[in-house]
Design an enzyme around this catalytic site. Sequence first.
Site: not given
Length: 305
Positions: A68, A65, A240
Site C-alpha cells: 500500500k 499491505s 492500524y
Amino acid sequence: MSAVLEQFLQGLDAEIRAAGDWGEVAAYIPELARVDPAQFGIAIALPGGGMVAAGQSGQRFSIQSVSKVFSLACVLGRIGEQIWTRVGREPSGRRFDSILSLEDERGRPRNPFINAGALVTTDELLAGRVPKEALAEILGFLRAAAEDGDIHIDKAVAGSEAETGYRNVALANYLKSFGNLRNPPEITLGTYFHQCAIEMSCVQLARAGRVIAGLAGAPAMLSPVKARRISALMMMCGHYDGSGDFAFRVGLPGKSGVGGGILLVAPGRASVAIWSPGLNGYGNSQMGTYAAERLARETGWSVFG
Ligand code: GLN
C-alpha cells in the site's frame, strides 16, 4: 558501523529463535495459513549502497499491505494532492479491515493504509487502464526502487485471497454504494489482491524502501516532500490500531503486512525490512515488531531523538 550492526543483528536473530514466541500466521488467507510462523529475517539498507542482513533475509514472502505504501507513491506521482478528495489522512484506531468508520465518514476511508483506503488508491491507479497495466506500474516502481527486476506476483496467494476475501468484497461494495469506487468492485478487488500478493525478500524490500527513507545513492523516484508525507502516514497509520503502540515502542515510520513483513524507515539513515510471519493481536508481525523495537533502541534511530 556496518560491522557493529551486523553483530547486533546476528545476536538478535539468535535471541528471537531461542525465545520461540512467534505469534499466529494469518489464517483468513488459506495460502498464508500454511506458512511456518517460526521464521525471521532482517535487512538494513544504508546510505551509499551498504546492506547489512541476518536470518532469512533472502527468503521471499508475501508483502501484503506493505504494497500500500508503493501504490500510494504511484498515485501521488500520477495525480498528486487530488487523491485526498477520496481518502483521508487520519489514523483509524480500528482493525485494518474494519467497515465501521466507512459508515460515519460516508465512504471516504480515513487513510490509504487501511484496506478501504487502499482499495480507493488502487481504484485510482486503474483510471483509464486495465488491471495488468496498473499492476505493471506498481511492480515497475518496486523493481526500479530496488534496482532488481526479479520481483513478481505469487498468483496462488492472489487466488487464495480472492476465494475467501469476503470482507474486502464488502468494503469494495460499500465504497461503490457511496460513489467512491469508479471501477466495478470485482475489477478493483482483483487488482488489489494481486498487488498484495507481490513477493519480495527482506533485502529487496529494504532496497525498495530507500526511496522513502531518502537515502544517499537511492534512485531519484520520489520528491523529498512526497517521501516525507508517506513517512508521516506510515507513522500515524502504518500499523492500524497498533500504530500508537508501534510509535511508542519503535519511534519510526513503519508499514506492516499480514504476511509478517514490516518496512521501517529511518529518514536519511536507513531503510529496514523485517519479516516474521507470526502476527500479534493487531495483525502485525509479533517478532518483527520486537526486532524493530530492539533495533531502534540499539541505534538511536527514533525520529524522536
Ligand atoms: N490482502 C490483505 C487484506 O486485504 C492485506 C491486509 C494486511 O496486510 N494487513 O486483508
